[in-house]
Design a protein around this motif. Structure first.
Motif, mmCIF file in Angstrom:
data_model
loop_
_atom_site.group_PDB
_atom_site.id
_atom_site.type_symbol
_atom_site.label_atom_id
_atom_site.label_comp_id
_atom_site.label_asym_id
_atom_site.label_seq_id
_atom_site.Cartn_x
_atom_site.Cartn_y
_atom_site.Cartn_z
ATOM 1 N N UNK A 87 0.794 -1.221 0.000
ATOM 2 C CA UNK A 87 0.000 0.000 0.000
ATOM 3 C C UNK A 87 0.834 1.282 0.000
ATOM 4 N N UNK A 88 2.136 1.200 0.235
ATOM 5 C CA UNK A 88 2.940 2.417 0.363
ATOM 6 C C UNK A 88 4.071 2.528 -0.666
ATOM 7 N N UNK A 89 4.857 1.479 -0.841
ATOM 8 C CA UNK A 89 6.010 1.538 -1.726
ATOM 9 C C UNK A 89 5.935 0.399 -2.733
ATOM 10 N N UNK A 90 6.044 0.674 -4.034
ATOM 11 C CA UNK A 90 6.000 -0.402 -5.011
ATOM 12 C C UNK A 90 7.244 -1.283 -4.969
ATOM 13 N N UNK A 91 8.419 -0.707 -4.654
ATOM 14 C CA UNK A 91 9.625 -1.498 -4.532
ATOM 15 C C UNK A 91 10.580 -0.818 -3.566
ATOM 16 N N UNK A 92 11.607 -1.527 -3.191
ATOM 17 C CA UNK A 92 12.563 -1.040 -2.212
ATOM 18 C C UNK A 92 13.853 -0.670 -2.933
ATOM 19 N N UNK A 93 14.507 0.392 -2.504
ATOM 20 C CA UNK A 93 15.762 0.824 -3.105
ATOM 21 C C UNK A 93 16.922 0.082 -2.444
ATOM 22 N N UNK A 94 17.195 -1.132 -2.940
ATOM 23 C CA UNK A 94 18.264 -1.946 -2.367
ATOM 24 C C UNK A 94 19.636 -1.322 -2.587
ATOM 25 N N UNK A 95 19.791 -0.582 -3.663
ATOM 26 C CA UNK A 95 21.074 0.078 -3.921
ATOM 27 C C UNK A 95 21.390 1.067 -2.797
ATOM 28 N N UNK A 96 20.390 1.805 -2.374
ATOM 29 C CA UNK A 96 20.602 2.773 -1.292
ATOM 30 C C UNK A 96 20.887 2.042 0.029
ATOM 31 N N UNK A 97 20.197 0.945 0.280
ATOM 32 C CA UNK A 97 20.462 0.168 1.500
ATOM 33 C C UNK A 97 21.879 -0.379 1.454
ATOM 34 N N UNK A 98 22.316 -0.846 0.287
ATOM 35 C CA UNK A 98 23.677 -1.365 0.127
ATOM 36 C C UNK A 98 24.709 -0.254 0.335
ATOM 37 N N UNK A 99 24.346 0.983 0.023
ATOM 38 C CA UNK A 99 25.246 2.116 0.234
ATOM 39 C C UNK A 99 25.245 2.594 1.679
ATOM 40 N N UNK A 100 24.316 2.107 2.490
ATOM 41 C CA UNK A 100 24.327 2.432 3.911
ATOM 42 C C UNK A 100 23.213 3.343 4.382
ATOM 43 N N UNK A 101 22.166 3.526 3.572
ATOM 44 C CA UNK A 101 21.040 4.383 3.975
ATOM 45 C C UNK A 101 19.743 3.627 3.754
ATOM 46 N N UNK A 102 18.980 3.479 4.815
ATOM 47 C CA UNK A 102 17.699 2.765 4.728
ATOM 48 C C UNK A 102 16.565 3.696 5.129
ATOM 49 N N UNK A 103 15.482 3.644 4.365
ATOM 50 C CA UNK A 103 14.296 4.430 4.704
ATOM 51 C C UNK A 103 13.549 3.720 5.825
ATOM 52 N N UNK A 117 15.680 8.699 6.810
ATOM 53 C CA UNK A 117 16.762 7.769 6.495
ATOM 54 C C UNK A 117 17.590 7.502 7.729
ATOM 55 N N UNK A 118 17.992 6.245 7.873
ATOM 56 C CA UNK A 118 18.875 5.890 8.971
ATOM 57 C C UNK A 118 20.096 5.189 8.390
ATOM 58 N N UNK A 119 21.212 5.308 9.079
ATOM 59 C CA UNK A 119 22.457 4.682 8.642
ATOM 60 C C UNK A 119 22.433 3.189 8.975
ATOM 61 N N UNK A 120 22.856 2.369 8.014
ATOM 62 C CA UNK A 120 23.034 0.935 8.234
ATOM 63 C C UNK A 120 24.418 0.560 7.713
ATOM 64 N N UNK A 121 24.867 -0.623 8.016
ATOM 65 C CA UNK A 121 26.170 -1.078 7.553
ATOM 66 C C UNK A 121 26.150 -1.226 6.040
ATOM 67 N N UNK A 122 27.029 -0.524 5.310
ATOM 68 C CA UNK A 122 27.016 -0.605 3.848
ATOM 69 C C UNK A 122 27.680 -1.879 3.330
ATOM 70 N N UNK A 123 27.324 -2.259 2.102
ATOM 71 C CA UNK A 123 28.019 -3.324 1.395
ATOM 72 C C UNK A 123 27.504 -4.730 1.587
ATOM 73 N N UNK A 124 26.316 -4.920 2.161
ATOM 74 C CA UNK A 124 25.847 -6.290 2.381
ATOM 75 C C UNK A 124 25.687 -7.036 1.061
ATOM 76 N N UNK A 125 25.361 -6.341 -0.017
ATOM 77 C CA UNK A 125 25.122 -6.968 -1.312
ATOM 78 C C UNK A 125 26.374 -6.921 -2.189
ATOM 79 N N UNK A 126 26.890 -5.730 -2.448
ATOM 80 C CA UNK A 126 27.981 -5.567 -3.409
ATOM 81 C C UNK A 126 29.287 -6.191 -2.920
ATOM 82 N N UNK A 127 29.638 -5.986 -1.672
ATOM 83 C CA UNK A 127 30.895 -6.535 -1.160
ATOM 84 C C UNK A 127 30.839 -8.060 -1.092
#
Length: 153
Positions: A87-103, A117-127
């Motif tokens: 009902x709110x978001x059609x998809x999630x910005x995983x690139x931004x989460x991977x960069x360390x910022x989560x909505x 936005x809150x800071x999270x540990x970056x690189x879970x996907x790309x690294x």
């Protein structure tokens, strides 16, 4: 590796069954993808916030691999997707989460403008995808196998 890859590119130009060889090569390069998916999901659980189930929720992403064997950008690319709240978001910005910022919703509200936005540990996907050791071995084995097929005729 670069010598065998150059030899493969050179030999493929004149080989009459090149489509068969490139399909087998792509299939062999994709073999480590299930292990990479598992590693990325485990890393998401380990480094993303567990409070509220965020890490668990992100770890359920779908990961696809694309193998490109032509041009300067030859290689394997991984793409992750995760659907958002219906009902709110059609998809999630995983690139931004991977960069360390989560909505995140502000104080539980999910309306327009109630997110921050809150800071999270970056690189879970790309690294995790880049550091996986199985890619190199699978690629070397696939190139050697393709060269062998070409040389056998």
């Amino acid at each position: 590796m670069s010598d065998s890859l150059e030899a493969l590119i050179r030999d493929l130009r004149t080989f009459d069954r090149r489509k068969e060889v490139t399909n087998a090569l792509a299939r062999n390069v994709r073999k480590p993808v299930p292990a990479v998916r598992k590693a990325i999901r485990q890393r998401a659980l380990a480094v993303l916030p567990a409070r509220g189930g965020f890490g668990r929720w992100v770890s359920k992403l779908s990961i696809t691999a694309r193998v490109k064997l032509q041009g300067r950008a030859a290689g394997v690319s991984l793409k992750g997707r995760r659907k958002g709240f219906p009902d709110k978001q059609p998809k999630v910005d995983l690139r931004r989460i991977d960069q360390g910022r989560a909505a995140a919703p502000s104080w539980g509200r999910r309306g327009d403008g109630d997110w921050h936005f809150q800071q999270v540990t970056p690189g879970f996907f790309s690294e995790t995808g880049a550091e996986f050791d199985g890619w190199r071995k699978a690629t070397l084995d696939a190139v050697d196998e393709a060269l062998e097929v070409i040389r056998r005729g």
